[in-house]
Design a protein around this motif. Structure first.
Motif, PDB file in Angstrom:
ATOM      1  N   ILE A  95      60.719  78.669-101.822  1.00  0.00           N
ATOM      2  CA  ILE A  95      61.019  77.242-101.981  1.00  0.00           C
ATOM      3  C   ILE A  95      60.180  76.428-101.002  1.00  0.00           C
ATOM      4  O   ILE A  95      59.592  75.404-101.368  1.00  0.00           O
ATOM      5  N   MET A  96      60.092  76.888 -99.763  1.00  0.00           N
ATOM      6  CA  MET A  96      59.308  76.168 -98.759  1.00  0.00           C
ATOM      7  C   MET A  96      57.832  76.126 -99.155  1.00  0.00           C
ATOM      8  O   MET A  96      57.159  75.108 -98.972  1.00  0.00           O
ATOM      9  N   PRO A 123      61.435  72.750 -88.216  1.00  0.00           N
ATOM     10  CA  PRO A 123      62.657  73.559 -88.116  1.00  0.00           C
ATOM     11  C   PRO A 123      63.877  72.901 -88.773  1.00  0.00           C
ATOM     12  O   PRO A 123      64.672  73.586 -89.423  1.00  0.00           O
ATOM     13  N   ALA A 124      64.025  71.594 -88.647  1.00  0.00           N
ATOM     14  CA  ALA A 124      65.184  70.924 -89.253  1.00  0.00           C
ATOM     15  C   ALA A 124      65.130  71.007 -90.774  1.00  0.00           C
ATOM     16  O   ALA A 124      66.165  71.170 -91.429  1.00  0.00           O
ATOM     17  N   ALA A 125      63.935  70.916 -91.349  1.00  0.00           N
ATOM     18  CA  ALA A 125      63.794  71.013 -92.807  1.00  0.00           C
ATOM     19  C   ALA A 125      64.082  72.439 -93.273  1.00  0.00           C
ATOM     20  O   ALA A 125      64.778  72.645 -94.272  1.00  0.00           O
ATOM     21  N   VAL A 126      63.559  73.416 -92.551  1.00  0.00           N
ATOM     22  CA  VAL A 126      63.832  74.819 -92.916  1.00  0.00           C
ATOM     23  C   VAL A 126      65.331  75.074 -92.849  1.00  0.00           C
ATOM     24  O   VAL A 126      65.912  75.697 -93.746  1.00  0.00           O
ATOM     25  N   THR A 184      53.227  64.101 -94.803  1.00  0.00           N
ATOM     26  CA  THR A 184      52.138  65.085 -94.830  1.00  0.00           C
ATOM     27  C   THR A 184      52.424  66.326 -94.000  1.00  0.00           C
ATOM     28  O   THR A 184      51.710  67.314 -94.111  1.00  0.00           O
ATOM     29  N   ASP A 185      53.433  66.275 -93.146  1.00  0.00           N
ATOM     30  CA  ASP A 185      53.770  67.431 -92.322  1.00  0.00           C
ATOM     31  C   ASP A 185      54.590  68.412 -93.157  1.00  0.00           C
ATOM     32  O   ASP A 185      55.675  68.074 -93.627  1.00  0.00           O
ATOM     33  N   HIS A 186      54.051  69.599 -93.341  1.00  0.00           N
ATOM     34  CA  HIS A 186      54.725  70.598 -94.177  1.00  0.00           C
ATOM     35  C   HIS A 186      56.171  70.818 -93.738  1.00  0.00           C
ATOM     36  O   HIS A 186      56.452  70.974 -92.556  1.00  0.00           O
ATOM     37  N   PHE A 187      57.052  70.851 -94.716  1.00  0.00           N
ATOM     38  CA  PHE A 187      58.454  71.141 -94.435  1.00  0.00           C
ATOM     39  C   PHE A 187      58.612  72.500 -93.762  1.00  0.00           C
ATOM     40  O   PHE A 187      59.469  72.689 -92.909  1.00  0.00           O
ATOM     41  N   SER A 188      57.773  73.470 -94.141  1.00  0.00           N
ATOM     42  CA  SER A 188      57.890  74.813 -93.565  1.00  0.00           C
ATOM     43  C   SER A 188      57.629  74.817 -92.068  1.00  0.00           C
ATOM     44  O   SER A 188      58.055  75.743 -91.376  1.00  0.00           O
TER      45      SER A 188
END
Length: 176
Positions: free
Chosen positions: A14-15, A43-46, A36-40
């Motif tokens: 998913i990431m 840490p909060a997004a993961v 533009t900053d990858h969710f992966s």
């Protein structure tokens, strides 16, 4: 295409889809939705997507991909639903399935993956005796995402802003 139940083990896939979608949006000059900053790399997004995969319902669309060593299932898309909306959306007056995430892998865009996953969510809601499916989406730039959901049978309910008033959103609903 098959639709199967997913879970926490699918978070890396998913990431990766999210990162690819961010790259594509950025290449189109459309950074307002996800930046533009990858969710992966956040840490909060993961943690958020791991929480979704643990506490919500994850369905994966998979497509067989011919490989030299045989067919390999490739994740073509994902839908995550919950019986409660995110905290920035008011609760519904009736039981609902809420789409927390709908995402198609870039390689499968335009092949009906998103529509199939939404239809699966509708079927799951009906089977549970639930007559409402809601979703929110980015309502900035060219409004293509809103138009997509309207094409899928959703009706606009309200607009809102999130993330400290910097992210324009739209809430849509569909009675089943």
């Amino acid at each position: 295409m098959d639709i199967t139940r997913g879970g926490p083990a699918d978070v890396p896939a998913i990431m990766a889809m999210l990162d690819d979608a961010q790259d594509w949006l950025a290449s189109q000059g459309r950074t307002g939705q996800w930046g533009t900053d990858h969710f992966s790399g956040q840490p909060a997004a993961v943690e958020r997507f791991t929480d979704y995969a643990t506490t919500s319902t994850v369905w994966l669309a998979t497509a067989d991909h011919d490989a030299a060593e045989g067919n390999v299932a490739e994740v073509a898309g994902v839908i995550v639903t919950s019986d409660t909306p995110p905290d920035y959306v008011p609760a519904a007056d009736e039981p609902e399935h809420y789409v927390l995430l709908l995402l198609t892998a870039r390689a499968h865009t335009g092949t009906g993956v998103g529509a199939a996953l939404l239809e699966h969510a509708r079927a799951q809601a009906r089977a549970a005796g639930i007559g409402l499916l809601r979703v929110d989406c980015y309502d900035g730039d060219d409004h293509r995402l809103v138009a997509y959901y309207e094409k899928q049978g959703f009706t606009s309910v309200d607009t809102f802003t999130a993330h400290g008033g910097t992210w324009p959103g739209r809430l849509l609903a569909q009675h089943l």
